[in-house]
Scaffold this active site. Structure first.
Site, PDB file in Angstrom:
ATOM      1  N   SER A  42       1.555   6.040   6.478  1.00 49.78           N
ATOM      2  CA  SER A  42       2.263   6.538   7.655  1.00 49.78           C
ATOM      3  C   SER A  42       2.534   5.430   8.653  1.00 49.78           C
ATOM      4  O   SER A  42       1.965   4.331   8.587  1.00 49.78           O
ATOM      5  CB  SER A  42       1.483   7.660   8.345  1.00 49.78           C
ATOM      6  N   VAL A  43       3.381   5.762   9.624  1.00 48.20           N
ATOM      7  CA  VAL A  43       3.713   4.843  10.720  1.00 48.20           C
ATOM      8  C   VAL A  43       2.486   4.466  11.540  1.00 48.20           C
ATOM      9  O   VAL A  43       2.443   3.410  12.182  1.00 48.20           O
ATOM     10  CB  VAL A  43       4.792   5.486  11.622  1.00 48.20           C
ATOM     11  N   LYS A  44       1.453   5.301  11.514  1.00 49.50           N
ATOM     12  CA  LYS A  44       0.286   5.081  12.368  1.00 49.50           C
ATOM     13  C   LYS A  44      -0.565   3.884  11.949  1.00 49.50           C
ATOM     14  O   LYS A  44      -1.410   3.430  12.727  1.00 49.50           O
ATOM     15  CB  LYS A  44      -0.573   6.347  12.415  1.00 49.50           C
ATOM     16  N   ASP A  45      -0.342   3.364  10.756  1.00 50.91           N
ATOM     17  CA  ASP A  45      -1.044   2.138  10.360  1.00 50.91           C
ATOM     18  C   ASP A  45      -0.756   1.003  11.337  1.00 50.91           C
ATOM     19  O   ASP A  45      -1.607   0.151  11.613  1.00 50.91           O
ATOM     20  CB  ASP A  45      -0.607   1.700   8.965  1.00 50.91           C
ATOM     21  N   ALA A  48      -2.812   1.434  14.474  1.00 51.44           N
ATOM     22  CA  ALA A  48      -4.227   1.237  14.140  1.00 51.44           C
ATOM     23  C   ALA A  48      -4.572  -0.244  14.089  1.00 51.44           C
ATOM     24  O   ALA A  48      -5.579  -0.693  14.665  1.00 51.44           O
ATOM     25  CB  ALA A  48      -4.541   1.907  12.801  1.00 51.44           C
TER      26      ALA A  48
END
Length: 325
Positions: A42-45, A48
């Site tokens: 996902s884009v959230k990597d 993070a």
């Protein structure tokens, strides 16, 4: 072939794909950034990695430490992977109504998963507040604080925006996506406008969120509801503060699901609902700007993360929705 020196170098530099159906329907080029190609899916990597690296740089995250965060799931997956790669433990707090796939993935990655009932942000039991308390009570721990930690949006100012600009050879007229923490739309918008100020940045808001009304008339007023995970916001987070929003659209779950189904059936793309809402917003922006424009949006994660929900006819029926079959 691209060669990476380590697993963290696999984050970012995701492909950009031309979406044929939405492009033909609007007379514009609509491009999707394939964020499901990140190692955590996902884009959230991106956020993070930036959050952890920032905490290391400022000395708040020390060797052997623990990363604590409240999340709808994808940021937790990204933090667990980054934590594993750098030798940190991870504790993730999630609302218990998120997809079973996300919960199973976080557990499989070795993170400690704490589930809490869904609650309004004003409630002390909200997953964000719960994660903050756990971080405060845990020795040698940081609270990632993705909503108000602007390392989040820096990941998109210096990463996502630069990639889109380069991939589109600077020929981009508009960008849109939904807001969860606000990091993606604010950071990508700021980064693109630094390249060319007349690029139109549009918020695509799901029902149940208050930002559409905020940017339209200055009032945080949510209307309706959405089953989309990870998007929708009813406050101005630090990441959203100063976001260069030029226009805004509100997209229903039914409209987003129709796009999800079309992209699966006609283009072989299996995506989550946030991606369908984003593409529907890109189509709305295309119609507003007129034929011949070039617009980018985010394909946030894969539909494989929602097999028990979005791709489950019984679940959809329980929510009063039709969907991919």
């Amino acid at each position: 072939m691209t060669i990476a020196a380590n697993s963290l170098d696999l984050i970012g530099n995701t492909p950009l794909v031309l979406l044929k159906g939405p492009s033909e329907a609007t007379g514009c080029e609509i491009w999707g950034k394939c964020e499901y190609a990140n190692p955590g899916g996902s884009v959230k990597d991106r956020a993070a990695l930036y959050i952890v690296r920032d905490a290391e740089a400022n000395g708040s995250l020390r060797p052997g430490g623990t990363i604590v965060e409240g999340t709808a799931g994808n940021t937790g997956i990204g933090l667990a992977l980054v934590g594993n790669a750098l030798g940190y433990k991870t504790i993730i707090v999630m609302p218990d109504n998120q997809s079973a796939e996300k919960m199973a993935t976080i557990r499989a990655l070795g993170a400690e998963l704490v589930l809490v009932p869904p609650a309004p942000f004003a409630n002390p039991g909200h997953f964000v507040h719960t994660s903050r308390r756990i971080a405060e009570e845990t020795d040698n721990a940081i609270w990632a604080n993705q909503f108000d930690n602007i390392a989040n949006r820096k990941a998109h100012i210096f990463g996502t925006a630069e990639e889109i600009w380069d991939q589109m050879d600077g020929r981009i007229d508009g960008f849109t996506c939904a807001a969860g923490t606000g990091g993606t739309i604010a950071g990508t918008g700021l980064g693109l406008k630094a390249k060319r100020a007349d690029i139109v940045v549009a918020l695509t808001d799901p029902h149940g969120a208050g930002l559409y009304n905020y940017y339209q008339c200055g009032e945080l007023k949510p209307e309706g509801s959405s089953v989309a995970e990870g998007i929708g916001q009813n406050r101005i987070t630090a990441n959203l503060d100063g976001a260069p929003i030029d226009t805004q659209f509100r997209i229903s779950d039914a409209e987003g699901l129709a796009v999800v189904r079309q992209l699966l059936d006609e283009e072989g793309l299996c995506l989550g609902l946030s991606s369908g809402i984003n593409v529907a917003g890109a189509m709305a922006l295309a119609r507003q700007l007129g034929p011949g424009k070039r617009i980018a949006t985010m394909l946030c994660d894969s539909g494989f993360r929602y097999l028990s929900t979005l791709y489950n006819p019984e679940w959809l029926a329980s929510k009063g929705l039709g969907g991919p079959t």
